[in-house]
Design an enzyme around this catalytic site. Structure first.
Site, short mmCIF file in Angstrom:
data_model
loop_
_atom_site.label_atom_id
_atom_site.label_comp_id
_atom_site.label_asym_id
_atom_site.label_seq_id
_atom_site.Cartn_x
_atom_site.Cartn_y
_atom_site.Cartn_z
N HIS A 116 47.66 46.68 39.35
CA HIS A 116 46.47 47.49 39.62
C HIS A 116 46.22 48.49 38.49
O HIS A 116 47.15 49.07 37.95
CB HIS A 116 46.62 48.28 40.93
CG HIS A 116 46.83 47.41 42.13
ND1 HIS A 116 48.06 46.85 42.43
CD2 HIS A 116 45.97 46.99 43.10
CE1 HIS A 116 47.93 46.12 43.54
NE2 HIS A 116 46.69 46.19 43.96
N LYS A 142 48.10 38.54 41.29
CA LYS A 142 46.94 39.32 41.73
C LYS A 142 46.72 40.47 40.74
O LYS A 142 47.68 41.16 40.39
CB LYS A 142 47.17 39.91 43.13
CG LYS A 142 46.02 40.82 43.57
CD LYS A 142 46.38 41.65 44.81
CE LYS A 142 45.33 42.75 45.02
NZ LYS A 142 45.71 43.68 46.09
#
Length: 220
Positions: A116, A142
């Protein structure tokens, strides 16, 4: 797949919300780090639903400020219970140990390795590097990065397109909404949506709106 994040503060509310969400979504993400209290027995209850179990550390934008070993034990419990997915940070030093644990016990859990950046989207080359590193550890890579320009949106979609079926790619923020709408078309295994204003990250599109856009564009 459409995933709705469950962002409640109690186990009872989380289960009730998940059951409601699963009537309209394919899968839910239990944000364990947002619960005031949670036990391994609670993880066992959550794992029975089609879900991603995430215990996001505060150093990765989450709310878990407690003992990291306790956090990892909750993730291990989810793996033991064959949760559909668990999410582990790329920056978590023990992510490989958790994958090894999964393999040793023969769990069916798929492991998402996540990255992230709440300020920017790295270059396309850097994103590819992040995805390659994540895939060398877990089953699915991800990344969720802040989209600040059209170029960021294009780079995110191009990287998703390079790894179809092995990736969840997200551009956060208002400018990143296109990645949430088109990501699955380009190869992302799922997109995160919101429900009546309840969301876990900036830019999540309301599930009804998302479904209507997909219908109009003939996307599934």
């Amino acid at each position: 797949m459409i995933c709705l994040p469950v962002v409640e503060d109690s186990v009872e509310k989380a289960i009730k919300t998940a059951e409601k969400y699963l009537e309209i979504a394919d899968i839910v993400e239990f944000r364990i780090d947002m619960l005031k209290e949670v036990s391994e027995e609670d993880i066992e209850k959550f794992a029975k639903y089609p879900c991603i179990i995430t215990v996001r550390a505060d150093w990765e934008g989450g709310y878990w400020k407690g003992n990291n070993e306790e956090r990892l034990n909750l993730i291990k419990k989810a793996i033991e219970c064959n949760a559909k997915f668990v999410d582990i940070e790329l920056r978590e030093e023990k992510n490989k140990e958790l994958v090894k644990f999964r393999d040793e016990i023969g769990s069916k859990t798929k492991i998402i390795i996540s990255y992230h950046d709440f300020e920017k989207t790295p270059s396309k080359e850097k994103l590819v590097e992040i995805v390659e590193k994540a895939l060398s550890i877990g089953d699915i890579a991800k990344f969720a990065t802040m989209a600040n320009s059209k170029e960021d949106v294009l780079n995110i979609l191009e990287v998703i397109n390079k790894y179809p079926g092995k990736i969840i790619g997200i551009g956060m923020g208002e400018k990143g909404k296109l990645t949430r709408i088109l990501g699955v078309y380009f190869g992302s295994i799922l997109t995160f949506a919101s429900y009546k204003g309840k969301s876990s990250a900036p830019g999540q599109v309301d599930i009804d709106t998302l479904k209507e856009i997909w219908r109009l564009m003939d996307l599934k």
